[in-house]
Design a protein around this motif. Structure first.
Motif, PDB file in Angstrom:
ATOM      1  N   VAL A  10      52.795  51.377  75.661  1.00 13.50           N
ATOM      2  CA  VAL A  10      53.383  52.476  76.428  1.00 13.50           C
ATOM      3  C   VAL A  10      54.713  52.901  75.804  1.00 13.50           C
ATOM      4  CG1 VAL A  10      54.338  53.134  78.673  1.00 13.50           C
ATOM      5  CG2 VAL A  10      52.230  51.797  78.559  1.00 13.50           C
ATOM      6  N   PHE A 129      49.908  56.211  82.338  1.00 12.37           N
ATOM      7  CA  PHE A 129      49.274  55.018  81.768  1.00 12.37           C
ATOM      8  C   PHE A 129      48.937  53.975  82.830  1.00 12.37           C
ATOM      9  CE2 PHE A 129      50.779  56.594  77.703  1.00 12.37           C
ATOM     10  CZ  PHE A 129      49.848  56.103  76.796  1.00 12.37           C
ATOM     11  N   LEU A 132      45.885  51.843  82.292  1.00 14.74           N
ATOM     12  CA  LEU A 132      45.705  51.298  80.937  1.00 14.74           C
ATOM     13  C   LEU A 132      44.954  49.968  80.990  1.00 14.74           C
ATOM     14  CD1 LEU A 132      46.441  51.533  77.881  1.00 14.74           C
ATOM     15  CD2 LEU A 132      48.477  50.160  78.395  1.00 14.74           C
ATOM     16  N   VAL A 145      42.414  53.453  77.071  1.00 13.66           N
ATOM     17  CA  VAL A 145      43.516  54.339  77.447  1.00 13.66           C
ATOM     18  C   VAL A 145      43.004  55.439  78.373  1.00 13.66           C
ATOM     19  CG1 VAL A 145      45.329  55.872  76.576  1.00 13.66           C
ATOM     20  CG2 VAL A 145      44.601  53.900  75.217  1.00 13.66           C
ATOM     21  N   ALA A 149      46.609  59.779  80.212  1.00 16.56           N
ATOM     22  CA  ALA A 149      47.704  59.322  79.367  1.00 16.56           C
ATOM     23  C   ALA A 149      47.695  60.051  78.026  1.00 16.56           C
ATOM     24  CB  ALA A 149      47.614  57.815  79.155  1.00 16.56           C
ATOM     25  N   THR A 153      50.802  62.470  77.013  1.00 17.38           N
ATOM     26  CA  THR A 153      51.538  62.177  75.787  1.00 17.38           C
ATOM     27  C   THR A 153      51.506  63.367  74.846  1.00 17.38           C
ATOM     28  OG1 THR A 153      51.000  59.813  75.984  1.00 17.38           O
ATOM     29  CG2 THR A 153      51.750  60.593  73.837  1.00 17.38           C
ATOM     30  N   PHE A 200      55.754  52.742  84.027  1.00 14.05           N
ATOM     31  CA  PHE A 200      54.494  52.007  83.874  1.00 14.05           C
ATOM     32  C   PHE A 200      54.567  50.675  84.616  1.00 14.05           C
ATOM     33  CE2 PHE A 200      52.142  48.796  81.301  1.00 14.05           C
ATOM     34  CZ  PHE A 200      50.856  49.209  81.610  1.00 14.05           C
TER      35      PHE A 200
END
Length: 265
Positions: A10, A129, A132, A145, A149, A153, A200
């Motif tokens: 992350v 995330f 995750l 993933v 996310a 990103t 996260f």
């Protein structure tokens, strides 16, 4: 317990978004300046990306995890935090030249200002995330993933490019070297990987607050667009036809059009 390599993953995602800000300084390796029209279009493009990512990514995912009321409370909290942070730092406007001459006290102040601007974007990455390593994502570098996310990103990274350009413009006028402009652009977003890891950790250890986390990140980012990005664009384009509003609207539309298809990938 969450493995340390998950936190590292992350953090790297947040660092990628920060490094993307440096890309915004690269045009100055080829051009001496960027026109007001181009700058307004870039601000609009960034605004469209952030609003689309917030609504179609964060809010949409939040509604899958919780109620509209929970999302609304989270969004309000995000707005309030940014407003309060701005009130604390409202008299702390930083001259870009101080980046070059910062002593310890100035550096602390600069970091405080930058945190207000970029920390919410890091939070958005970190919250995305939350799943995750769980089922339903895509395989990347040995991790499962979440698609959200990847979406966030990418969205934050694209958004950071014009932000890096905006940071570089005053530095360029002061004669700061090209590579230092790249560095200070990246520096302006360094709170993002930290914010990503903090967010996260919070949503993984307190998943009942996940809908609030999605709302918080969305609220903070939308407020930044409305209170800073758009006013900055209108100020820059005040001498353009229509006060720069047609160019701004075109940039916003392009940003939204770019993000909407990605939301369905």
């Amino acid at each position: 317990m969450v493995a340390l390599d998950a936190f590292a993953f992350v953090f790297v995602a947040g660092l990628i978004t920060a490094l993307a800000t440096g890309v915004g300084a690269l045009p100055f390796f080829f051009f001496d300046s960027i026109s007001d029209r181009g700058n307004v279009a870039l601000w609009g493009f960034a605004s469209g990306i952030m609003v689309a990512a917030s609504l179609f990514g964060l809010v949409n995912e939040g509604l899958a995890e919780g109620t509209p009321a929970e999302i609304g409370i989270g969004m309000l909290a995000g707005v309030v935090l940014v407003v309060l942070a701005h009130d604390v730092l409202m008299d702390a406007e930083i001259d870009p030249q101080e980046y070059e001459e910062a002593d310890f006290k100035k550096l602390v102040l600069i970091l405080g200002v930058l945190t207000v601007h970029s920390f919410p974007e890091g939070i958005a990455v970190g919250v995305s995330f939350a799943d995750l390593g769980l089922e339903g994502g895509t395989q990347l570098f040995g991790f499962t993933v979440p698609l959200l996310a990847v979406f966030m990103t990418l969205a934050i990274s694209i958004h950071n490019v014009p932000e890096g350009t905006a940071i570089s413009i005053p530095l360029r006028s002061m004669g700061v070297s090209k590579w230092k402009m790249v560095w200070w652009s990246v520096f302006s977003s360094l709170p993002q990987p930290i914010g990503a890891v903090v967010a996260f950790a919070f949503v993984r250890y307190a998943r009942e607050f996940l809908p609030y986390g999605f709302g918080f990140a969305a609220g903070a980012m939308i407020y930044l667009v409305l209170s800073e990005f758009i006013p900055e664009a209108l100020e820059t384009g005040r001498d353009l036809p229509g006060g720069g509003k047609p160019v701004l609207a075109g940039g916003i539309g392009l940003g939204v059009l770019l993000m909407v298809p990605l939301n369905f990938v």
